[in-house]
Design an enzyme around this catalytic site. Structure first.
Site, mmCIF file in Angstrom:
data_model
loop_
_atom_site.group_PDB
_atom_site.id
_atom_site.type_symbol
_atom_site.label_atom_id
_atom_site.label_comp_id
_atom_site.label_asym_id
_atom_site.label_seq_id
_atom_site.Cartn_x
_atom_site.Cartn_y
_atom_site.Cartn_z
ATOM 1 C CG LEU A 70 -2.095 -13.834 -1.959
ATOM 2 C CD1 LEU A 70 -2.524 -12.389 -1.958
ATOM 3 C CD2 LEU A 70 -2.378 -14.449 -0.604
ATOM 4 C CD GLN A 94 -1.125 -6.725 -11.484
ATOM 5 O OE1 GLN A 94 0.001 -6.187 -11.400
ATOM 6 N NE2 GLN A 94 -2.181 -6.034 -11.835
ATOM 7 C CB SER A 95 1.378 -4.230 -6.706
ATOM 8 O OG SER A 95 2.616 -4.179 -7.385
ATOM 9 C CB THR A 138 -3.745 1.035 -2.337
ATOM 10 O OG1 THR A 138 -3.420 2.037 -3.307
ATOM 11 C CG2 THR A 138 -4.954 0.283 -2.879
ATOM 12 C CD GLU A 140 -4.278 4.067 -7.847
ATOM 13 O OE1 GLU A 140 -5.070 3.822 -8.752
ATOM 14 O OE2 GLU A 140 -3.626 5.121 -7.790
ATOM 15 C CG HIS A 192 5.172 2.915 0.132
ATOM 16 N ND1 HIS A 192 3.800 2.911 0.233
ATOM 17 C CD2 HIS A 192 5.558 1.617 0.162
ATOM 18 C CE1 HIS A 192 3.376 1.669 0.322
ATOM 19 N NE2 HIS A 192 4.424 0.860 0.274
ATOM 20 N NE ARG A 197 7.025 1.942 -6.438
ATOM 21 C CZ ARG A 197 5.762 1.538 -6.226
ATOM 22 N NH1 ARG A 197 5.491 0.252 -6.023
ATOM 23 N NH2 ARG A 197 4.785 2.415 -6.189
HETATM 24 P P1 NDP Z 1 5.462 -5.373 -5.374
HETATM 25 O O1 NDP Z 1 4.792 -5.447 -6.689
HETATM 26 O O2 NDP Z 1 6.883 -4.935 -5.285
HETATM 27 O O3 NDP Z 1 5.382 -6.818 -4.661
HETATM 28 C C1 NDP Z 1 4.231 -7.619 -4.769
HETATM 29 C C2 NDP Z 1 4.533 -8.967 -4.168
HETATM 30 O O4 NDP Z 1 3.368 -9.814 -4.298
HETATM 31 C C3 NDP Z 1 5.687 -9.730 -4.827
HETATM 32 O O5 NDP Z 1 6.381 -10.441 -3.840
HETATM 33 C C4 NDP Z 1 4.963 -10.682 -5.750
HETATM 34 O O6 NDP Z 1 5.709 -11.838 -6.066
HETATM 35 C C5 NDP Z 1 3.787 -11.044 -4.864
HETATM 36 N N1 NDP Z 1 2.647 -11.625 -5.575
HETATM 37 C C6 NDP Z 1 2.012 -11.148 -6.664
HETATM 38 N N2 NDP Z 1 0.985 -11.955 -6.989
HETATM 39 C C7 NDP Z 1 0.983 -12.972 -6.091
HETATM 40 C C8 NDP Z 1 0.202 -14.126 -5.906
HETATM 41 N N3 NDP Z 1 -0.811 -14.413 -6.715
HETATM 42 N N4 NDP Z 1 0.480 -14.951 -4.875
HETATM 43 C C9 NDP Z 1 1.513 -14.693 -4.053
HETATM 44 N N5 NDP Z 1 2.318 -13.611 -4.180
HETATM 45 C C10 NDP Z 1 2.054 -12.774 -5.191
HETATM 46 O O7 NDP Z 1 4.534 -4.475 -4.440
HETATM 47 P P2 NDP Z 1 4.930 -3.500 -3.224
HETATM 48 O O8 NDP Z 1 5.925 -4.176 -2.362
HETATM 49 O O9 NDP Z 1 5.204 -2.152 -3.754
HETATM 50 O O10 NDP Z 1 3.521 -3.392 -2.477
HETATM 51 C C11 NDP Z 1 3.157 -4.308 -1.430
HETATM 52 C C12 NDP Z 1 1.650 -4.294 -1.274
HETATM 53 O O11 NDP Z 1 1.207 -3.001 -0.918
HETATM 54 C C13 NDP Z 1 0.860 -4.667 -2.533
HETATM 55 O O12 NDP Z 1 -0.299 -5.365 -2.119
HETATM 56 C C14 NDP Z 1 0.467 -3.322 -3.135
HETATM 57 O O13 NDP Z 1 -0.712 -3.458 -3.901
HETATM 58 C C15 NDP Z 1 0.254 -2.518 -1.865
HETATM 59 N N6 NDP Z 1 0.494 -1.100 -1.955
HETATM 60 C C16 NDP Z 1 1.696 -0.626 -2.446
HETATM 61 C C17 NDP Z 1 1.962 0.725 -2.444
HETATM 62 C C18 NDP Z 1 3.246 1.283 -2.972
HETATM 63 O O14 NDP Z 1 3.298 2.491 -3.238
HETATM 64 N N7 NDP Z 1 4.306 0.492 -3.098
HETATM 65 C C19 NDP Z 1 0.965 1.694 -1.928
HETATM 66 C C20 NDP Z 1 -0.229 1.085 -1.395
HETATM 67 C C21 NDP Z 1 -0.440 -0.264 -1.413
HETATM 68 P P3 NDP Z 1 6.809 -11.825 -7.273
HETATM 69 O O15 NDP Z 1 8.046 -11.192 -6.672
HETATM 70 O O16 NDP Z 1 6.965 -13.263 -7.578
HETATM 71 O O17 NDP Z 1 6.224 -11.012 -8.394
HETATM 72 P P1 GDR Z 2 0.420 4.084 -9.203
HETATM 73 O O1 GDR Z 2 1.973 4.090 -9.546
HETATM 74 O O2 GDR Z 2 -0.423 3.824 -10.379
HETATM 75 O O3 GDR Z 2 0.148 5.336 -8.421
HETATM 76 O O4 GDR Z 2 0.306 2.798 -8.249
HETATM 77 P P2 GDR Z 2 2.767 4.292 -10.915
HETATM 78 O O5 GDR Z 2 4.143 4.647 -10.528
HETATM 79 O O6 GDR Z 2 2.564 3.153 -11.843
HETATM 80 O O7 GDR Z 2 2.015 5.570 -11.576
HETATM 81 C C1 GDR Z 2 1.978 6.834 -10.924
HETATM 82 C C2 GDR Z 2 1.446 7.871 -11.891
HETATM 83 O O8 GDR Z 2 2.403 8.099 -12.922
HETATM 84 C C3 GDR Z 2 1.737 8.122 -14.175
HETATM 85 N N1 GDR Z 2 2.684 7.768 -15.239
HETATM 86 C C4 GDR Z 2 3.261 6.569 -15.417
HETATM 87 N N2 GDR Z 2 3.189 5.428 -14.694
HETATM 88 C C5 GDR Z 2 3.927 4.367 -15.115
HETATM 89 N N3 GDR Z 2 3.912 3.243 -14.400
HETATM 90 N N4 GDR Z 2 4.714 4.433 -16.238
HETATM 91 C C6 GDR Z 2 4.805 5.557 -16.996
HETATM 92 O O9 GDR Z 2 5.516 5.587 -18.005
HETATM 93 C C7 GDR Z 2 4.057 6.685 -16.568
HETATM 94 N N5 GDR Z 2 3.931 7.956 -17.026
HETATM 95 C C8 GDR Z 2 3.107 8.591 -16.220
HETATM 96 C C9 GDR Z 2 0.608 7.127 -14.013
HETATM 97 O O10 GDR Z 2 -0.398 7.333 -15.017
HETATM 98 C C10 GDR Z 2 0.143 7.464 -12.591
HETATM 99 O O11 GDR Z 2 -0.739 8.549 -12.605
HETATM 100 C C11 GDR Z 2 1.270 2.553 -7.235
HETATM 101 C C12 GDR Z 2 1.345 1.029 -7.033
HETATM 102 O O12 GDR Z 2 2.418 0.757 -6.164
HETATM 103 C C13 GDR Z 2 0.052 0.513 -6.419
HETATM 104 O O13 GDR Z 2 0.216 -0.863 -6.066
HETATM 105 C C14 GDR Z 2 -0.259 1.319 -5.169
HETATM 106 O O14 GDR Z 2 -1.466 0.878 -4.597
HETATM 107 C C15 GDR Z 2 -0.321 2.800 -5.503
HETATM 108 O O15 GDR Z 2 0.916 3.203 -6.047
HETATM 109 C C16 GDR Z 2 -0.582 3.645 -4.262
#
Ligand code: NDP
Ligand code: GDR
Length: 356
Positions: A70, A94-95, A138, A140, A192, A197
């Site tokens: 990206l 970068q999620s 998101t 967030e 989700h 995950r």
């Molecule tokens: P993941 O972190 O599991 O996956 C992220 C993906 O993006 C991976 O395939 C990663 O590649 C790729 N990626 C990261 N940086 C780049 C880049 N610079 N160029 C191309 N690809 C890249 O995330 P999720 O599947 O959980 O989430 C999918 C999307 O939804 C994300 O945008 C996230 O921010 C958003 N989102 C997620 C939520 C959740 O609860 N899961 C909730 C709301 C939004 P690689 O495998 O090589 O690291």
């Molecule tokens: P989030 O998910 O920040 O909501 O983002 P995460 O699971 O990282 O944190 C959820 C909550 O848990 C608290 N927490 C911890 N979190 C992590 N990672 N590790 C720990 O040890 C820990 N202890 C407590 C955090 O402070 C936070 O409050 C996810 C990602 O998938 C985003 O990309 C997406 O947009 C949002 O969910 C919706």
């Protein structure tokens, strides 16, 4: 197959991630040709989609991976030109919220400007009228609580470099829709999860630890803020929502959530219970510990290292618009989600007991 009767064609960025893998499965089952963007890495990063791999030498290959990033606009323009997708799902990011405090500039480049690059690719190639665009927005965006529950009309107040970058992604998607008439929609998805995950997100960190502790492979898990509250659903349900968002008559912005909220602490209890361990809590704040009832061993400790400079304390979504207009409903409760993840992590721990 002639060009006019060809299969629907989707381009998924972030195909190797949790959501990308479930979305690929869904679209393949619906008859799509799926093109995914994967990054070059020094080790294999396609574990989540290896089961979908097809030998590119076969006839009628419907799942193809392309190298891309990206942060590379020429790469994105070329891919969109070659693939000529009907739908683009921009899931790459970068999620990780905590990591975004360590890598804020990269997070902005990938998550904010990356979204712009893809929208510009569609515009430069003149595909505004033929290519639909989904942006992975998101919960967030809501960040610091303005109202509970949060809906499509709740004001945004992001609390991390990730949230701020995604705010740009959200608004540039809205802007390209309004400026150029593009079918560009935001899914504002609440957390989700699934057995796929990433291991450093809190649910998976907990289910993995609960499984390994129950098998005697690990003693304790260190967590941050146990009071944080999240609206946790199953990723498989949410990718169905993404697809529905792009099939709707008009482009729009949609909340997908369960409408149920759980603390990190309670998620721990559910996960440990699914692994056969009852947990009680003692102490407060940084001194709080989770103790297993059967042996009195400490299985959860707080490590302030995992606290975030600015925290999002409470997220609860109102999915009523998606339910009403998309016919979308989540099907998995948080208890069942925790249990499924623990079962999967138990199976993995048996296969890979040495992995710390
Ligand atoms: P993941 O972190 O599991 O996956 C992220 C993906 O993006 C991976 O395939 C990663 O590649 C790729 N990626 C990261 N940086 C780049 C880049 N610079 N160029 C191309 N690809 C890249 O995330 P999720 O599947 O959980 O989430 C999918 C999307 O939804 C994300 O945008 C996230 O921010 C958003 N989102 C997620 C939520 C959740 O609860 N899961 C909730 C709301 C939004 P690689 O495998 O090589 O690291
Ligand atoms: P989030 O998910 O920040 O909501 O983002 P995460 O699971 O990282 O944190 C959820 C909550 O848990 C608290 N927490 C911890 N979190 C992590 N990672 N590790 C720990 O040890 C820990 N202890 C407590 C955090 O402070 C936070 O409050 C996810 C990602 O998938 C985003 O990309 C997406 O947009 C949002 O969910 C919706």
């Amino acid at each position: 197959m002639s060009e006019s009767s060809r299969r629907p064609r989707a381009l998924i960025t972030g195909v190797t991630g949790q959501d990308g893998s479930y979305l690929s499965e869904l679209l393949l089952a619906k008859g799509y040709e799926v093109h995914g963007v994967k990054r070059r890495a020094s080790s294999f990063n396609t574990e989540r989609v290896n089961h979908l791999y097809q030998d590119p030498h076969e006839d009628d290959v419907r799942f193809r991976l392309h190298y891309g990033d990206l942060t590379d606009s020429t790469n994105l323009i070329r891919l969109v030109q070659e693939i000529q997708p009907d739908e683009i799902y921009n899931l790459a990011a970068q999620s990780h919220v905590a990591v975004s405090f360590e890598t804020p500039e990269y997070t902005a480049n990938a998550d904010a400007i990356g979204t712009l690059r893809l929208l510009e690719a569609i515009r430069i190639l003149g595909l505004e009228e033929t290519c639909r665009f989904y942006q992975a927005s998101t919960s967030e965006l809501y960040g610091k609580v303005q109202e509970v529950p949060q809906s499509e009309t709740t004001p945004f107040y992001p609390r991390s470099p990730y949230g701020v970058a995604k705010l740009y992604g959200y608004w540039i998607t809205v802007n390209y829709r309004e400026a150029y008439g593009m079918f560009a929609s935001n899914g504002i998805l609440f957390n989700h999860e699934s057995p796929r995950r990433g291991e450093t997100f809190v649910t998976r960190k907990i289910t993995r630890a609960a499984a390994r502790i129950s098998l005697g492979l690990q003693d304790t898990v260190y967590l941050g803020n146990l009071d944080a509250q999240r609206d946790w659903g199953h990723a498989r349900d949410y990718v169905e929502g993404m697809w529905r968002i792009l099939q709707h008559d008009t482009p729009d912005d949609w909340v997908l959530a369960t409408g149920e909220m759980t603390t990190v602490r309670h998620f721990c209890e559910m996960a440990f219970k699914a692994a056969g361990i009852a947990v009680r809590w003692e102490g407060e704040n940084e001194e709080e510990i989770g103790i297993r009832e059967d042996t009195d061993a400490v299985v959860v400790r707080v490590d302030p290292r995992y606290y975030r400079p600015t925290e999002v304390e409470q997220l609860l979504g109102d999915p009523s618009k998606a339910e009403r207009e998309l016919g979308w409903t989540p099907s998995v409760t948080v208890e069942d989600l925790a249990a499924e993840m623990v079962q999967s992590d138990l199976a993995l721990a048996h296969v890979q007991p040495e992995v710390a």
